[in-house]
Design a protein around this motif. Structure first.
Motif, PDB file in Angstrom:
ATOM      1  N   ASN A  36      -8.998  41.146  27.442  1.00 36.03           N
ATOM      2  CA  ASN A  36      -9.977  40.836  28.472  1.00 36.03           C
ATOM      3  C   ASN A  36      -9.619  39.472  29.055  1.00 36.03           C
ATOM      4  N   GLN A  37      -9.167  39.476  30.303  1.00 37.29           N
ATOM      5  CA  GLN A  37      -8.679  38.248  30.923  1.00 37.29           C
ATOM      6  C   GLN A  37      -9.765  37.192  31.020  1.00 37.29           C
ATOM      7  N   GLU A  38     -10.972  37.581  31.361  1.00 36.67           N
ATOM      8  CA  GLU A  38     -12.066  36.606  31.490  1.00 36.67           C
ATOM      9  C   GLU A  38     -12.343  35.917  30.160  1.00 36.67           C
ATOM     10  N   LYS A  39     -12.366  36.680  29.074  1.00 37.34           N
ATOM     11  CA  LYS A  39     -12.610  36.093  27.751  1.00 37.34           C
ATOM     12  C   LYS A  39     -11.480  35.139  27.358  1.00 37.34           C
ATOM     13  N   LEU A  40     -10.255  35.536  27.651  1.00 32.65           N
ATOM     14  CA  LEU A  40      -9.105  34.693  27.330  1.00 32.65           C
ATOM     15  C   LEU A  40      -9.175  33.373  28.098  1.00 32.65           C
ATOM     16  N   VAL A  41      -9.407  33.459  29.400  1.00 32.89           N
ATOM     17  CA  VAL A  41      -9.471  32.259  30.235  1.00 32.89           C
ATOM     18  C   VAL A  41     -10.611  31.349  29.784  1.00 32.89           C
ATOM     19  N   LEU A  42     -11.772  31.920  29.482  1.00 27.96           N
ATOM     20  CA  LEU A  42     -12.911  31.113  29.048  1.00 27.96           C
ATOM     21  C   LEU A  42     -12.661  30.460  27.694  1.00 27.96           C
ATOM     22  N   LYS A  43     -12.024  31.190  26.790  1.00 34.17           N
ATOM     23  CA  LYS A  43     -11.719  30.620  25.473  1.00 34.17           C
ATOM     24  C   LYS A  43     -10.785  29.419  25.623  1.00 34.17           C
ATOM     25  N   LEU A  44      -9.768  29.556  26.454  1.00 37.14           N
ATOM     26  CA  LEU A  44      -8.827  28.458  26.635  1.00 37.14           C
ATOM     27  C   LEU A  44      -9.431  27.325  27.463  1.00 37.14           C
ATOM     28  N   LEU A  45     -10.297  27.656  28.390  1.00 33.71           N
ATOM     29  CA  LEU A  45     -10.992  26.629  29.157  1.00 33.71           C
ATOM     30  C   LEU A  45     -11.848  25.763  28.236  1.00 33.71           C
ATOM     31  N   GLY A  46     -12.405  26.372  27.192  1.00 29.13           N
ATOM     32  CA  GLY A  46     -13.196  25.627  26.216  1.00 29.13           C
ATOM     33  C   GLY A  46     -12.390  24.558  25.497  1.00 29.13           C
ATOM     34  N   ALA A  47     -11.072  24.709  25.489  1.00 27.08           N
ATOM     35  CA  ALA A  47     -10.180  23.707  24.886  1.00 27.08           C
ATOM     36  C   ALA A  47      -9.439  22.930  25.981  1.00 27.08           C
ATOM     37  N   ASP A  48      -9.972  22.983  27.205  1.00 21.86           N
ATOM     38  CA  ASP A  48      -9.429  22.247  28.356  1.00 21.86           C
ATOM     39  C   ASP A  48      -8.078  22.749  28.844  1.00 21.86           C
ATOM     40  N   TYR A  49      -7.769  24.019  28.621  1.00 26.66           N
ATOM     41  CA  TYR A  49      -6.559  24.616  29.177  1.00 26.66           C
ATOM     42  C   TYR A  49      -6.953  25.460  30.386  1.00 26.66           C
ATOM     43  N   THR A  50      -6.224  25.300  31.466  1.00 23.23           N
ATOM     44  CA  THR A  50      -6.450  26.114  32.656  1.00 23.23           C
ATOM     45  C   THR A  50      -5.143  26.790  33.045  1.00 23.23           C
ATOM     46  N   TYR A  51      -5.269  27.971  33.643  1.00 19.26           N
ATOM     47  CA  TYR A  51      -4.100  28.726  34.055  1.00 19.26           C
ATOM     48  C   TYR A  51      -3.624  28.250  35.416  1.00 19.26           C
ATOM     49  N   ASP A  52      -2.340  27.989  35.527  1.00 19.13           N
ATOM     50  CA  ASP A  52      -1.720  27.595  36.785  1.00 19.13           C
ATOM     51  C   ASP A  52      -0.755  28.715  37.186  1.00 19.13           C
ATOM     52  N   SER A  53      -1.161  29.507  38.170  1.00 17.98           N
ATOM     53  CA  SER A  53      -0.345  30.659  38.572  1.00 17.98           C
ATOM     54  C   SER A  53       0.985  30.244  39.184  1.00 17.98           C
TER      55      SER A  53
END
Length: 59
Positions: A36-53
């Motif tokens: 689940n992409q949304e869950k993955l992105v939110l989990k990593l956002l919680g540790a201050d990681y953001t996806y840069d396409s």
């Protein structure tokens, strides 16, 4: 996300490696792995990681 690490710092390492070596986008990784992409992105956002396409990596 059962087949990925729960710890966000380990998770970002695994995901970035998979993105670098096997996938040309986060969409492709999530679709292929059944993640689940949304869950993955939110989990990593919680540790201050953001996806840069533009570089296809979390940073």
């Amino acid at each position: 996300m059962n087949n990925l690490p729960n710890d966000p710092h380990m998770l970002v390492s695994v995901v970035n490696t998979k993105l670098r070596d096997n996938y040309d986008s986060l969409d492709a990784l999530c679709e292929d792995m059944g993640v689940n992409q949304e869950k993955l992105v939110l989990k990593l956002l919680g540790a201050d990681y953001t996806y840069d396409s533009s570089i296809n990596q979390f940073k």
